[in-house]
Design a protein around this motif. Structure first.
Motif, mmCIF file in Angstrom:
data_model
loop_
_atom_site.group_PDB
_atom_site.id
_atom_site.type_symbol
_atom_site.label_atom_id
_atom_site.label_comp_id
_atom_site.label_asym_id
_atom_site.label_seq_id
_atom_site.Cartn_x
_atom_site.Cartn_y
_atom_site.Cartn_z
ATOM 1 N N ALA A 43 0.852 -1.060 -0.104
ATOM 2 C CA ALA A 43 -0.203 0.160 -0.022
ATOM 3 C C ALA A 43 0.652 1.167 0.050
ATOM 4 O O ALA A 43 0.529 2.284 -0.443
ATOM 5 C CB ALA A 43 -1.024 0.093 1.133
ATOM 6 N N THR A 48 1.708 -3.120 3.805
ATOM 7 C CA THR A 48 0.813 -4.128 2.978
ATOM 8 C C THR A 48 -0.637 -3.636 2.635
ATOM 9 O O THR A 48 -1.144 -3.054 3.755
ATOM 10 C CB THR A 48 0.826 -5.594 3.336
ATOM 11 O OG1 THR A 48 0.097 -5.782 4.501
ATOM 12 C CG2 THR A 48 2.318 -5.946 3.475
ATOM 13 N N ASP A 49 -1.230 -3.936 1.745
ATOM 14 C CA ASP A 49 -2.388 -3.830 1.387
ATOM 15 C C ASP A 49 -3.578 -4.532 2.471
ATOM 16 O O ASP A 49 -4.460 -4.005 2.926
ATOM 17 C CB ASP A 49 -3.256 -4.305 0.066
ATOM 18 C CG ASP A 49 -2.387 -3.505 -1.153
ATOM 19 O OD1 ASP A 49 -2.535 -2.269 -0.917
ATOM 20 O OD2 ASP A 49 -2.161 -3.766 -2.138
ATOM 21 N N GLN A 58 -6.124 -3.050 5.007
ATOM 22 C CA GLN A 58 -7.556 -3.664 4.871
ATOM 23 C C GLN A 58 -7.835 -4.191 6.212
ATOM 24 O O GLN A 58 -9.080 -4.021 6.834
ATOM 25 C CB GLN A 58 -7.607 -4.774 3.875
ATOM 26 C CG GLN A 58 -9.056 -5.424 3.634
ATOM 27 C CD GLN A 58 -9.380 -5.913 2.205
ATOM 28 O OE1 GLN A 58 -8.760 -5.433 1.280
ATOM 29 N NE2 GLN A 58 -10.111 -6.851 2.308
ATOM 30 N N ALA A 87 -8.985 4.299 4.717
ATOM 31 C CA ALA A 87 -7.632 3.671 3.993
ATOM 32 C C ALA A 87 -6.580 4.456 3.844
ATOM 33 O O ALA A 87 -5.420 4.582 4.315
ATOM 34 C CB ALA A 87 -7.799 3.076 2.685
ATOM 35 N N SER A 120 0.599 3.786 -3.200
ATOM 36 C CA SER A 120 -0.075 3.181 -4.351
ATOM 37 C C SER A 120 -1.176 4.237 -4.689
ATOM 38 O O SER A 120 -1.830 4.676 -3.762
ATOM 39 C CB SER A 120 -0.734 1.786 -4.045
ATOM 40 O OG SER A 120 -1.659 1.325 -4.809
ATOM 41 N N ARG A 159 -4.040 3.606 -5.593
ATOM 42 C CA ARG A 159 -5.427 3.075 -5.139
ATOM 43 C C ARG A 159 -5.898 3.629 -4.000
ATOM 44 O O ARG A 159 -6.982 3.696 -3.615
ATOM 45 C CB ARG A 159 -5.220 1.606 -5.043
ATOM 46 C CG ARG A 159 -5.093 0.836 -5.943
ATOM 47 C CD ARG A 159 -4.952 -0.911 -5.866
ATOM 48 N NE ARG A 159 -3.712 -0.969 -5.217
ATOM 49 C CZ ARG A 159 -3.064 -2.388 -5.219
ATOM 50 N NH1 ARG A 159 -3.689 -3.116 -5.253
ATOM 51 N NH2 ARG A 159 -1.707 -2.269 -4.618
ATOM 52 N N TYR A 160 -4.743 4.496 -3.218
ATOM 53 C CA TYR A 160 -5.048 4.974 -2.138
ATOM 54 C C TYR A 160 -5.493 6.551 -2.114
ATOM 55 O O TYR A 160 -5.797 7.371 -1.331
ATOM 56 C CB TYR A 160 -4.307 4.836 -0.924
ATOM 57 C CG TYR A 160 -4.324 3.406 -0.553
ATOM 58 C CD1 TYR A 160 -4.837 2.897 0.222
ATOM 59 C CD2 TYR A 160 -3.225 2.387 -1.201
ATOM 60 C CE1 TYR A 160 -5.080 1.232 0.874
ATOM 61 C CE2 TYR A 160 -3.332 1.146 -0.853
ATOM 62 C CZ TYR A 160 -4.100 0.658 0.100
ATOM 63 O OH TYR A 160 -4.256 -0.721 0.506
ATOM 64 N N SER A 188 -13.359 3.094 -3.714
ATOM 65 C CA SER A 188 -12.478 2.256 -2.768
ATOM 66 C C SER A 188 -12.499 0.654 -3.011
ATOM 67 O O SER A 188 -13.528 0.333 -3.259
ATOM 68 C CB SER A 188 -12.699 2.589 -1.276
ATOM 69 O OG SER A 188 -11.666 1.656 -0.725
ATOM 70 N N ILE A 192 -10.881 -1.118 -1.049
ATOM 71 C CA ILE A 192 -11.129 -1.655 0.320
ATOM 72 C C ILE A 192 -12.543 -1.898 0.662
ATOM 73 O O ILE A 192 -13.081 -1.249 1.218
ATOM 74 C CB ILE A 192 -10.310 -0.592 0.990
ATOM 75 C CG1 ILE A 192 -8.874 -0.270 0.823
ATOM 76 C CG2 ILE A 192 -10.191 -1.271 2.626
ATOM 77 C CD1 ILE A 192 -7.719 -1.579 1.004
#
Length: 250
Positions: free
Chosen positions: A35, A44-45, A49, A78, A208, A210-211, A227, A229
């Motif tokens: 992450a 880590t992701d 999570q 997140a 990342s 994604r965040y 998200s 997540i």
């Protein structure tokens, strides 16, 4: 955010805007499953999570929220976990550059103060969880001022508070001002903001996408609009079980 306990810690509310600058250093290839990597420390992701799941479980178990958590809320939670690590790195760099040391005793003092404040705010409720859960729940109850703290992130938050206190005290000594005097804030901010800005360009941060992303116009981390997540029922149940076990051991 849990309310600052003094003028000295209140300074972080104003200075905190500079912390977002740290994310401008993000970029580059990410390791699979990561992450974020902050100053070489990989998160880590799965860890993020689990942290989101623990917050969801905590607020639902204590009737702060009914029903499912929205994509926007998950994304914000997140992002908050990552942002906390970035804040720690920025303040640690400022402390290191100025020869400011924070001991385990300093961390414990800040943690104890946060716990005392949190449990005080939860008086009259039936909450019987751990100290870190109390701090996280009190933070969640602050609603618009919430930092999105997961119970496992409370020690990081306590360390940041210890760093802030130490840096402000150090600068107050150099400036010959009282760190607890409201009139000292402009001088302290004038001294510390440039340090935060400099540190933010020197720490090694990879986040990342994604965040979220960094918005240069507002100097803020903007969470992703959607998200990925989504803690499963099993993850939330596992978090609830862990919290219940901690309560029983109290």
């Amino acid at each position: 955010m849990i309310q600052a306990r003094s003028v000295r810690l209140a300074a972080v509310i104003v200075l905190g805007g500079a912390v977002a600058l740290a994310t401008s250093a993000c970029g580059g290839p990410m390791q699979a499953g990561a992450a974020a990597v902050v100053q070489g420390q990989r998160t880590t992701d799965a860890t993020v999570q689990d942290q989101v799941a623990s917050i969801v479980s905590l607020v639902q178990h204590n009737n702060l929220q009914q029903g499912d958590v929205t994509d926007e809320e998950r994304s914000a939670l997140a992002k908050a976990q990552i942002n906390l690590l970035v804040q720690q790195a920025v303040w640690q760099k400022v402390a290191d550059d100025n020869g400011v040391k924070v001991t385990a005793a300093d961390d414990a003092k800040e943690h104890s103060a946060l716990v005392e404040q949190a449990r005080g705010s939860l008086q009259g409720t039936k909450f019987t969880g751990s100290d870190n859960e109390a701090v996280a729940l009190a933070d969640a109850e602050s609603q618009q001022n919430s930092s999105g703290l997961a119970p496992s992130s409370v020690p990081v938050y306590s360390h940041i508070q210890a760093l802030v206190t130490a840096v402000i005290d150090d600068q107050a000594t150099k400036l010959r001002v009282d760190p607890n005097d409201q009139n000292s804030l402009p001088a302290l901010q004038g001294a510390i903001l440039p340090m935060l800005s400099k540190a933010s360009t020197q720490i090694d941060v990879k986040i990342s996408p994604r965040y979220g992303s960094f918005d240069a116009s507002t100097r803020q981390v903007v969470a992703a609009q959607t998200s990925w997540i989504r803690p499963t029922k099993a993850q939330v149940a596992a978090a609830a079980a862990a919290q219940a076990q901690q309560q029983q051991s109290q």
